[in-house]
Design a protein around this motif. Structure first.
Motif, PDB file in Angstrom:
ATOM      1  N   LEU A  68     -16.860 -10.349  11.814  1.00 15.94           N
ATOM      2  CA  LEU A  68     -15.467 -10.738  12.041  1.00 15.94           C
ATOM      3  C   LEU A  68     -14.954 -10.132  13.353  1.00 15.94           C
ATOM      4  O   LEU A  68     -14.341 -10.828  14.179  1.00 15.94           O
ATOM      5  N   GLY A  69     -15.217  -8.851  13.565  1.00 11.34           N
ATOM      6  CA  GLY A  69     -14.785  -8.195  14.791  1.00 11.34           C
ATOM      7  C   GLY A  69     -15.448  -8.786  16.023  1.00 11.34           C
ATOM      8  O   GLY A  69     -14.808  -8.964  17.061  1.00 11.34           O
ATOM      9  N   PHE A  70     -16.736  -9.106  15.913  1.00 18.39           N
ATOM     10  CA  PHE A  70     -17.489  -9.703  17.019  1.00 18.39           C
ATOM     11  C   PHE A  70     -16.886 -11.055  17.408  1.00 18.39           C
ATOM     12  O   PHE A  70     -16.684 -11.341  18.600  1.00 18.39           O
ATOM     13  N   LEU A  71     -16.595 -11.883  16.416  1.00 19.99           N
ATOM     14  CA  LEU A  71     -16.056 -13.217  16.698  1.00 19.99           C
ATOM     15  C   LEU A  71     -14.655 -13.144  17.315  1.00 19.99           C
ATOM     16  O   LEU A  71     -14.299 -13.974  18.160  1.00 19.99           O
ATOM     17  N   CYS A  72     -13.871 -12.160  16.882  1.00 21.07           N
ATOM     18  CA  CYS A  72     -12.521 -12.013  17.429  1.00 21.07           C
ATOM     19  C   CYS A  72     -12.555 -11.412  18.834  1.00 21.07           C
ATOM     20  O   CYS A  72     -11.911 -11.927  19.764  1.00 21.07           O
ATOM     21  N   GLY A  94     -13.092 -14.569  21.077  1.00 17.96           N
ATOM     22  CA  GLY A  94     -11.706 -14.916  21.328  1.00 17.96           C
ATOM     23  C   GLY A  94     -11.009 -15.623  20.182  1.00 17.96           C
ATOM     24  O   GLY A  94      -9.998 -16.306  20.376  1.00 17.96           O
ATOM     25  N   LEU A  95     -11.509 -15.455  18.962  1.00 20.57           N
ATOM     26  CA  LEU A  95     -10.907 -16.108  17.803  1.00 20.57           C
ATOM     27  C   LEU A  95      -9.881 -15.201  17.141  1.00 20.57           C
ATOM     28  O   LEU A  95      -9.880 -13.983  17.331  1.00 20.57           O
ATOM     29  N   THR A  96      -9.026 -15.806  16.322  1.00 21.69           N
ATOM     30  CA  THR A  96      -8.127 -15.067  15.447  1.00 21.69           C
ATOM     31  C   THR A  96      -8.636 -15.199  14.016  1.00 21.69           C
ATOM     32  O   THR A  96      -9.508 -16.030  13.723  1.00 21.69           O
ATOM     33  N   GLY A  97      -8.080 -14.409  13.116  1.00 18.90           N
ATOM     34  CA  GLY A  97      -8.526 -14.448  11.727  1.00 18.90           C
ATOM     35  C   GLY A  97      -8.430 -15.824  11.109  1.00 18.90           C
ATOM     36  O   GLY A  97      -9.284 -16.222  10.306  1.00 18.90           O
ATOM     37  N   LYS A 154     -17.562 -24.265  20.493  1.00 20.96           N
ATOM     38  CA  LYS A 154     -18.217 -24.308  21.804  1.00 20.96           C
ATOM     39  C   LYS A 154     -17.816 -23.102  22.653  1.00 20.96           C
ATOM     40  O   LYS A 154     -18.653 -22.495  23.320  1.00 20.96           O
ATOM     41  N   ASP A 155     -16.521 -22.755  22.637  1.00 16.61           N
ATOM     42  CA  ASP A 155     -16.060 -21.583  23.393  1.00 16.61           C
ATOM     43  C   ASP A 155     -16.724 -20.306  22.886  1.00 16.61           C
ATOM     44  O   ASP A 155     -17.102 -19.433  23.668  1.00 16.61           O
ATOM     45  N   VAL A 156     -16.866 -20.210  21.550  1.00 15.86           N
ATOM     46  CA  VAL A 156     -17.471 -19.007  20.969  1.00 15.86           C
ATOM     47  C   VAL A 156     -18.922 -18.871  21.415  1.00 15.86           C
ATOM     48  O   VAL A 156     -19.366 -17.797  21.834  1.00 15.86           O
ATOM     49  N   VAL A 157     -19.686 -19.958  21.330  1.00 17.43           N
ATOM     50  CA  VAL A 157     -21.100 -19.918  21.719  1.00 17.43           C
ATOM     51  C   VAL A 157     -21.239 -19.549  23.194  1.00 17.43           C
ATOM     52  O   VAL A 157     -22.101 -18.749  23.579  1.00 17.43           O
ATOM     53  N   GLU A 158     -20.367 -20.111  24.035  1.00 17.49           N
ATOM     54  CA  GLU A 158     -20.423 -19.811  25.472  1.00 17.49           C
ATOM     55  C   GLU A 158     -20.088 -18.347  25.748  1.00 17.49           C
ATOM     56  O   GLU A 158     -20.782 -17.667  26.507  1.00 17.49           O
ATOM     57  N   LYS A 159     -19.022 -17.851  25.129  1.00 19.45           N
ATOM     58  CA  LYS A 159     -18.600 -16.478  25.374  1.00 19.45           C
ATOM     59  C   LYS A 159     -19.576 -15.461  24.783  1.00 19.45           C
ATOM     60  O   LYS A 159     -19.737 -14.357  25.309  1.00 19.45           O
ATOM     61  N   ALA A 160     -20.224 -15.818  23.667  1.00 18.27           N
ATOM     62  CA  ALA A 160     -21.117 -14.881  22.986  1.00 18.27           C
ATOM     63  C   ALA A 160     -22.524 -14.874  23.557  1.00 18.27           C
ATOM     64  O   ALA A 160     -23.354 -14.066  23.141  1.00 18.27           O
ATOM     65  N   SER A 161     -22.802 -15.766  24.504  1.00 22.29           N
ATOM     66  CA  SER A 161     -24.142 -15.829  25.089  1.00 22.29           C
ATOM     67  C   SER A 161     -24.474 -14.505  25.776  1.00 22.29           C
ATOM     68  O   SER A 161     -23.815 -14.086  26.723  1.00 22.29           O
TER      69      SER A 161
END
Length: 440
Positions: free
Chosen positions: A384-388, A392-395, A418-425
């Motif tokens: 949860l912390g990683f995704l936020c 850049g996500l909210t709960g 898509k934004d999450v996958v790009e940012k988490a790369s």
């Protein structure tokens, strides 16, 4: 073992036991009988036997005391998760095919479980190899006993039960009864709890007929699914190749679909169930394998694309909807030469698909694969912390998170994956670079 039932129920978010669960508890703890419990799918049978069972186990003994036999790995995993969520301090393991038995043997020696949840074939494999002390097993649970005791499993069941000589009590559960009870089950004095009524189909399920103008019903199915407006739906078929054909047709039409049948690899089956359960796919196209033992909390609609082959299959299919106190709908999709089976006691209404409803509904969530799991000491809070922080996500953008041994799944808002996958790369989870990708 002293068990705080109220604390367990609070952990599980349950206010009180149902009447069936209370009666099962009293039958197990208040008598010396073997118990047969018949209750509809989705009424909480797993918790009904686990609560009294844990009270009878010795938490100080490092020996296996209870064996729960189930017909498939999905039900084994689901039951195991329910047991762990109770937080009662006892140790448990899942034993099932599709992975090396040697790995399970090593885990058995390390964990020293007091309870195992096992499929018949894998249980026999461990018993033959003496991978645990079979003489300490005092309690036997057979969940979905009607299926476990059918001919396909019968030889393995007999071998397993013959190799458990110390069993003193047996608890059998299902949503449908068995035609006969084989002698090798060795039932003693039996207390029978039967909660099945009116053909076993909940009065909270509205039943409909949908008529297809032609023998090939795919176009009618697509229109029907569009009319549901994105509500979760299981489409049941009788053959694996039919599941593949129907699923591929719907995906070509733009539906987000999970497919599920016994010919798929275990990882694909797990992916399919998780995507459907967390709202990343609106439609699950499946054989009757999906009618039992899957961890799917809410299903709005059941569609019988192929007619159920028998009454038991019908009962278990419909049991996937209207679970607990919710309502549901079941649809018979009939070709011109098809009619309702005689065992359908309900009087279905005719469902006319609204004209002009052509938009293919899209799911609210998407499922991400994250390449770290329990072995890496990753928790749901870590994900949860990683995704936020990284994604850049909210709960409110994050749904169900499921942690496996070496990876995990996370449901995120469909318009943001898509934004999450790009940012988490190339980003790090607990200090280690990890893979983040969409499960399709």
């Amino acid at each position: 073992m002293t068990i705080n039932e109220n604390a367990i129920l609070r952990k599980m978010g349950i206010e009180a036991l149902s009447g069936m669960q209370q009666d099962m508890k009293e039958a197990v703890l208040g008598t010396a009988c073997d118990v047969v419990l018949l209750s509809a799918t989705g009424t909480g049978k797993t918790l009904a036997y686990l609560l009294p069972l844990v009270e009878m186990l010795d938490g100080e003994a490092d020996t296996l005391q209870a064996v729960v036999i189930v017909p498939g790995r999905e039900l084994a995993l689901q039951s195991h998760e329910v047991f762990k969520s109770m937080g009662c301090g006892l140790r448990s393991m899942c034993l099932y095919g599709g992975r090396p038995a040697m790995d399970e043997h090593r885990e058995l020696r390390r964990v020293q479980p007091q309870v195992v949840f096992a499929t018949p074939g894998r249980l026999v494999d461990h018993l033959i190899k003496d991978n645990f002390n079979r003489y300490g097993v005092r309690y036997l649970v057979i969940d979905e006993f009607d299926k476990c005791l059918k001919m396909g499993f019968r030889d393995e069941m007999k071998r397993a039960l013959d190799m458990l000589p110390g069993v003193g009590r047996r608890f059998l559960l299902s949503a449908t009864d068995a035609e006969e009870m084989p002698g090798f089950v060795n039932m003693g004095r039996v207390k029978r709890l039967d909660y099945l009524t009116d053909g076993d189909v909940s009065d909270r399920v509205a039943t409909y007929i949908v008529k297809s103008p032609g023998k090939d019903k795919l176009e009618t199915l697509a229109s029907l699914l569009c009319s549901f407006g994105g509500k979760s739906t299981i489409v049941f078929l009788n053959f694996r190749d039919s599941v593949e054909r129907t699923g591929e047709y719907l995906m070509e039409k733009g539906f987000i679909v999970s497919m599920f049948h016994g010919g798929m690899e275990q990882r694909r089956r797990e992916d399919a169930v998780f995507r459907f359960a967390n709202g990343s796919a609106n439609v699950l196209v499946a054989t009757d394998l999906a009618s039992r033992g899957l961890d799917i909390p809410e299903v709005d609609n059941i569609v019988h694309y192929h007619l159920p082959v028998g009454e038991d299959e019908y009962v278990h299919r419909v049991g996937r909807t209207a679970r607990w106190l919710s309502d549901g709908r079941a649809f018979f999709l009939l070709a011109p030469d098809e009619s309702l089976p005689e065992y359908v006691a309900e009087t279905p209404q005719l469902y006319d698909i609204p004209e002009g409803v052509k938009d293919v509904p899209q799911p609210r969530m998407a499922t991400l694969y994250i390449g770290k799991g329990k072995k890496d000491k990753v928790s749901k809070g870590d994900v949860l912390g990683f995704l936020c922080k990284v994604g850049g996500l909210t709960g409110s953008d994050i749904g169900r998170i499921d942690i496996r041994e070496r990876y995990c799944y996370a449901a995120v808002a469909n318009d943001k994956w898509k934004d999450v996958v790009e940012k988490a790369s190339g980003a790090k989870l607990k200090g280690i670079k990890t893979v983040v990708e969409l499960i399709k």
